[in-house]
Write a protein that holds these residues in place. Structure first.
Motif, short mmCIF file in Angstrom:
data_model
loop_
_atom_site.label_atom_id
_atom_site.label_comp_id
_atom_site.label_asym_id
_atom_site.label_seq_id
_atom_site.Cartn_x
_atom_site.Cartn_y
_atom_site.Cartn_z
N VAL A 27 1.01 -1.32 0.13
CA VAL A 27 -0.06 0.28 -0.07
C VAL A 27 1.00 1.30 0.03
N TYR A 54 2.60 -3.50 8.51
CA TYR A 54 1.77 -3.89 7.24
C TYR A 54 2.84 -3.50 6.16
N ILE A 56 3.65 -1.56 3.83
CA ILE A 56 3.34 -0.27 3.22
C ILE A 56 4.62 0.40 2.58
N ILE A 92 -4.28 7.81 0.99
CA ILE A 92 -4.24 6.31 0.74
C ILE A 92 -5.07 5.86 -0.24
N ILE A 112 -5.52 0.67 5.08
CA ILE A 112 -4.49 -0.02 4.69
C ILE A 112 -5.01 -1.59 4.62
N TYR A 115 -7.43 -1.89 1.61
CA TYR A 115 -7.06 -1.22 0.40
C TYR A 115 -7.64 -1.68 -1.05
#
Lengths: 402, 87
Positions: A27, A54, A56, A92, A112, A115
């Motif tokens: 993400v 996560y 990310i 995001i 997140i 997503y």
């Protein structure tokens, strides 16, 4: 058999598709921040913490000192229909989150986790930047952001006697009112108002007295407001260019020290303005107050207020300049700048208005002791000195959590 | 014995002190009070060599200056000055 085979084929196809969609994907998180902004700092720390939790990628864009990044943030906000200049601003996928607090944390983590290949709005803007130069479909709330985010940057503090106070909502108006009031006691232009009142009281036409006096006061306020508005672009530049900020800070320190010394050195009583200057101004005031045509007299008062106040600005420019600087550091809407400058001017004029109203109602001139104006030098000096120190060492404190 | 008071219409302290002087005039009617306006009586005040602060109070005895002070003074302060000089 064929039917069973087809059923199994579709079953596996669905399962595989679903596996693909639940599989955690990387993400992209875009963080627009300002150097020195306390909330941005907290969000950066938080994003670094959840990096391990996560998958990310964090893309950081500094917007206070980098005009290209600021432009990009505005375009992204335009694309999302968000009309505010605040940071931190997190994007995001296709949602934008303004500010940072505990509620924002849960919003970020929720987005997140869900997503789902959302449209990457930043990439979309980067591909066609010009298309987002204007605001698209303004929204009241940020896209898909819970209601709590409306007050993302607001800090509620429990203050004795006052109870729970929203720091963001009260700090700037309070600063505007208090600095304006201290500045108002500055005696630089008071002697002119008193001379004008003494001449107005002498005339028998009350309506004319009110019109001429108020024309002078309103025009004086306008000069001050124009001066502060004209300074805003410089002040905004100073927030992004460190050197200019330091120069302004040094100016504040020097002005502060001069004012504090002035308090201890100045004798009690009214300082006599140089004969030349005084006589020139007095002859103009006399000329305009005696003018038979009211309109010409009003125009004369407006011109007088402009010339006198422009000259006297040199005597009292410190506090309005520094207040404008504090405003510029808080990244406000134009309407908010106007509101806070108006509050400042109102409190700046308060003592003049009181003196004028009393004189017009009682037909007797009155004054506020020079002791108070001398004291205003001390308080004003301390304010200037403190703002100067903060501008150099802790500018984020002046941002009041915005 | 004379008390010379030099003030101006544009000086807030002078306006404030006017009320105090009024009370003093009632309390000490034997003193000769002479009031000058800094702008209107420019020629008359030349001899007093006014510095750069108003209001200015000068006390004279037999045409000789025996006391001088500037800035707004309250009734009590003015009484103290008068009593200490022994007017």
């Amino acid at each position: 058999m064929k039917k069973i085979f087809l059923t199994l084929f579709f079953f596996f196809l669905i399962v595989l598709t679903n596996v693909k969609s639940v599989k955690a994907e990387n993400v992209d998180i875009y963080l627009f921040y300002g150097n020195g902004c306390p909330h941005c700092k907290s969000e950066k720390e938080y994003l670094n913490e959840i990096k391990n939790k996560y998958d990310i990628t964090i893309h950081e864009y500094e917007t206070w000192y980098d005009s290209d990044n600021e432009k990009l943030m505005t375009r992204v906000k335009n694309a999302l229909g968000i009309e505010n200049p605040y940071v931190p601003f997190t994007v995001i996928g296709d949602i934008g989150i303004t500010g940072f607090n505990d509620n924002t944390k849960s919003d970020i983590e929720y987005k997140i986790k869900n997503y789902n290949n959302s449209e990457n709005i930043v990439e979309k803007v980067l591909a066609n930047p010009e298309e987002y130069d204007t605001l698209k479909n303004k929204v009241i709330e940020d896209n898909n952001v819970t209601n709590e985010n409306k007050d993302t940057n607001e800090e509620i503090k429990d203050i004795p006697l006052l109870g729970k106070v929203n720091v963001k909502k009260v700090s700037l108006p309070l600063i505007a009112a208090s600095i304006g009031l201290v500045d108002g006691f500055n005696p630089c232009a008071m002697w002119i108002l008193l001379f004008l009142i003494s001449l107005l009281i002498g005339s028998n036409d009350r309506k004319r007295m009110w019109i001429l006096g108020l024309s002078f006061l309103i025009s004086s306020a306008l000069v001050y407001a124009l001066f502060m508005v004209a300074w805003l672009p410089v002040a905004r530049l100073a927030t992004s260019v460190g050197l200019i900020r330091i120069i302004i800070a040094l100016f504040a320190l020097i002005a502060g020290i001069v004012n504090i010394i002035g308090y201890f050195k100045k004798e009690d009583g009214c300082e006599i303005v140089s004969d030349n200057k005084r006589k020139k101004i007095f002859s103009k005031i006399k000329k305009f107050t005696k003018e038979k045509h009211l309109l010409i007299a009003v125009i004369g008062m407006v011109i007088l207020a402009f010339t006198v106040n422009v000259v006297e600005l040199a005597c009292s420019a410190g506090l309005p300049l520094l207040f404008t600087q504090v405003l510029a550091m808080n990244n406000l809407y134009t309407s908010e700048y106007i509101l806070y400058i108006s509050i400042y001017i109102l409190f700046f004029l308060l003592d003049d208005l009181i003196i004028f109203f009393i004189a017009m109602i009682t037909l007797k001139a009155t004054g506020i002791s020079a002791k108070y104006s001398k004291f205003s030098h001390l308080i004003g000096g301390i304010i200037l000195f403190l703002i100067g120190i903060l501008l150099i060492f802790k500018p984020e404190i002046l941002m009041l959590g915005f | 014995m004379e008390m010379i008071i030099i003030s101006a219409v544009w000086c807030p302290d002078c306006l404030i002190m006017k009320k105090e002087i009024k009370k003093i005039k009632e309390k000490y009617p034997n003193i000769n009070y002479i009031e000058y306006d800094y702008d209107m009586d420019e020629d008359k005040i030349k001899k007093y060599n006014v510095s750069n602060t108003l209001p200015l109070i000068i006390i004279e005895k037999n045409n000789e200056e025996i006391f001088r002070c500037s800035g707004a003074k309250k009734e009590k302060e003015l009484i103290n000055i008068i009593e200490s000089i022994g007017l």
